[in-house]
Scaffold this motif. Structure first.
Motif, PDB file in Angstrom:
ATOM      1  N   ALA A 173       0.824  -1.207   0.000  1.00  0.00           N
ATOM      2  CA  ALA A 173       0.000   0.000   0.000  1.00  0.00           C
ATOM      3  C   ALA A 173       0.861   1.261   0.000  1.00  0.00           C
ATOM      4  CB  ALA A 173      -0.937   0.004   1.208  1.00  0.00           C
ATOM      5  N   VAL A 174       1.971   1.211   0.727  1.00  0.00           N
ATOM      6  CA  VAL A 174       2.874   2.367   0.758  1.00  0.00           C
ATOM      7  C   VAL A 174       3.459   2.623  -0.630  1.00  0.00           C
ATOM      8  CG1 VAL A 174       5.109   3.191   1.610  1.00  0.00           C
ATOM      9  CG2 VAL A 174       3.463   2.203   3.205  1.00  0.00           C
ATOM     10  N   MET A 175       3.929   1.560  -1.282  1.00  0.00           N
ATOM     11  CA  MET A 175       4.484   1.720  -2.621  1.00  0.00           C
ATOM     12  C   MET A 175       3.425   2.204  -3.607  1.00  0.00           C
ATOM     13  SD  MET A 175       7.586   1.175  -2.226  1.00  0.00           S
ATOM     14  CE  MET A 175       8.607   0.503  -0.911  1.00  0.00           C
ATOM     15  N   LEU A 176       2.236   1.643  -3.496  1.00  0.00           N
ATOM     16  CA  LEU A 176       1.147   2.063  -4.384  1.00  0.00           C
ATOM     17  C   LEU A 176       0.784   3.520  -4.136  1.00  0.00           C
ATOM     18  CD1 LEU A 176      -1.068   1.518  -6.468  1.00  0.00           C
ATOM     19  CD2 LEU A 176      -2.500   0.643  -4.609  1.00  0.00           C
ATOM     20  N   SER A 177       0.735   3.918  -2.867  1.00  0.00           N
ATOM     21  CA  SER A 177       0.335   5.296  -2.556  1.00  0.00           C
ATOM     22  C   SER A 177       1.357   6.297  -3.062  1.00  0.00           C
ATOM     23  CB  SER A 177       0.143   5.464  -1.035  1.00  0.00           C
ATOM     24  OG  SER A 177       1.369   5.293  -0.344  1.00  0.00           O
ATOM     25  N   ILE A 178       2.653   5.929  -3.036  1.00  0.00           N
ATOM     26  CA  ILE A 178       3.683   6.847  -3.515  1.00  0.00           C
ATOM     27  C   ILE A 178       3.571   7.047  -5.019  1.00  0.00           C
ATOM     28  CG2 ILE A 178       6.169   7.112  -3.855  1.00  0.00           C
ATOM     29  CD1 ILE A 178       6.555   5.795  -1.125  1.00  0.00           C
TER      30      ILE A 178
ATOM     31  N   GLN B 227      11.857   8.740  -4.646  1.00  0.00           N
ATOM     32  CA  GLN B 227      11.019   7.797  -3.915  1.00  0.00           C
ATOM     33  C   GLN B 227      11.345   7.794  -2.429  1.00  0.00           C
ATOM     34  OE1 GLN B 227       8.407   6.149  -4.655  1.00  0.00           O
ATOM     35  NE2 GLN B 227       8.605   3.932  -4.537  1.00  0.00           N
ATOM     36  N   ALA B 228      12.631   7.820  -2.094  1.00  0.00           N
ATOM     37  CA  ALA B 228      13.040   7.828  -0.694  1.00  0.00           C
ATOM     38  C   ALA B 228      12.543   9.087   0.018  1.00  0.00           C
ATOM     39  CB  ALA B 228      14.563   7.724  -0.592  1.00  0.00           C
TER      40      ALA B 228
END
Length: 243
Positions: free
Chosen positions: A83-88, A210-211
């Motif tokens: 979810a974190v990767m998708l939200s970013i 991304q970071a």
């Protein structure tokens, strides 16, 4: 251009906050809107995730308490990582979709500061929105992969998060850099060929962006700098081409 030089382009964009504060502040508006929407969705997911996992894994109901709790905790972490990767990635897609007029002003000012041929206009709001939706779809695929890898015992969450950072960073870089290239009339094949010649820089730029997005509120402040940095990267890539 290598990984470190790619990261340096983001730093160049960040420096514009000192010299072109008002211009960069324009990029905060769409970023704030996207952040509010995604934060609300993420909080909602966290609140219902335990019940959702229990509903989705009825086969674990008869397991021993320790085994069931461990399994569902791993699934919980995997879902959150995805979810974190998708939200970013979704954040970038939404922000670019709704904020194209704002970001066009930023990359155009960067183009002017660099001199040379300057595109008269960007890709347009409709095309920008469509590109943003494509980025969201690719982000969803990345989130699924991160979730599946996260199910691996012990190291799954670490490997999944690392892979997600790299893959989604590369996706972000590709989308951001494609804007100034497409404004010059380069089609998808030409853009892909140019970016392949600078894989290291693309990866360095994308991973650093991304970071920064992983830091609370980092996406809001970094998004305008990422647009500017992508323009610097695109211009350097174009100028390195043999005449």
């Amino acid at each position: 251009m290598g990984f470190g030089q790619g990261a340096g382009f983001l730093l160049q964009g960040i420096r514009l906050w000192r010299t072109r504060t008002r211009l960069m502040a324009l990029g905060i508006v769409p970023a704030v809107i996207a952040m509010i929407l995604l934060t609300a969705a993420f909080i909602g997911l966290v609140l219902v995730l335990d019940d959702l996992i229990a509903w989705a894994t009825p086969f674990a109901n008869d397991w021993a308490d320790a085994a069931r709790s461990t399994f569902r905790t791993v699934v919980f972490i995997g879902v959150l990582a995805g979810a974190v990767m998708l939200s970013i990635v979704t954040f970038t897609g939404l922000t670019l979709a709704v904020g194209d007029p704002f970001y066009e002003k930023i990359w155009k000012q960067v183009e002017i500061s660099l001199g040379g041929e300057i595109p008269e206009r960007g890709v347009g709001w409709i095309r920008g929105a469509l590109d943003g939706l494509v980025l969201v779809a690719m982000g969803l695929a990345t989130a699924v992969i991160v979730f599946v890898i996260g199910l691996l015992p012990v190291i799954g969450a670490i490997i999944g998060a690392t892979l997600g950072l790299i893959v989604s960073g590369r996706l972000l870089a590709g989308e951001l850099v494609s804007r100034p290239l497409e404004a010059r009339g380069m089609d998808r094949a030409a853009r892909a060929d140019l970016m392949r010649q600078h894989r290291g820089a693309m990866l360095g730029f994308g991973v650093c962006v991304q970071a920064c997005f992983l830091v609370p509120f980092g996406g809001i402040l970094v998004m305008p700098a990422a647009v500017a940095g992508a323009t610097y990267l695109a211009r350097q890539a174009l100028e390195s081409q043999p005449s």
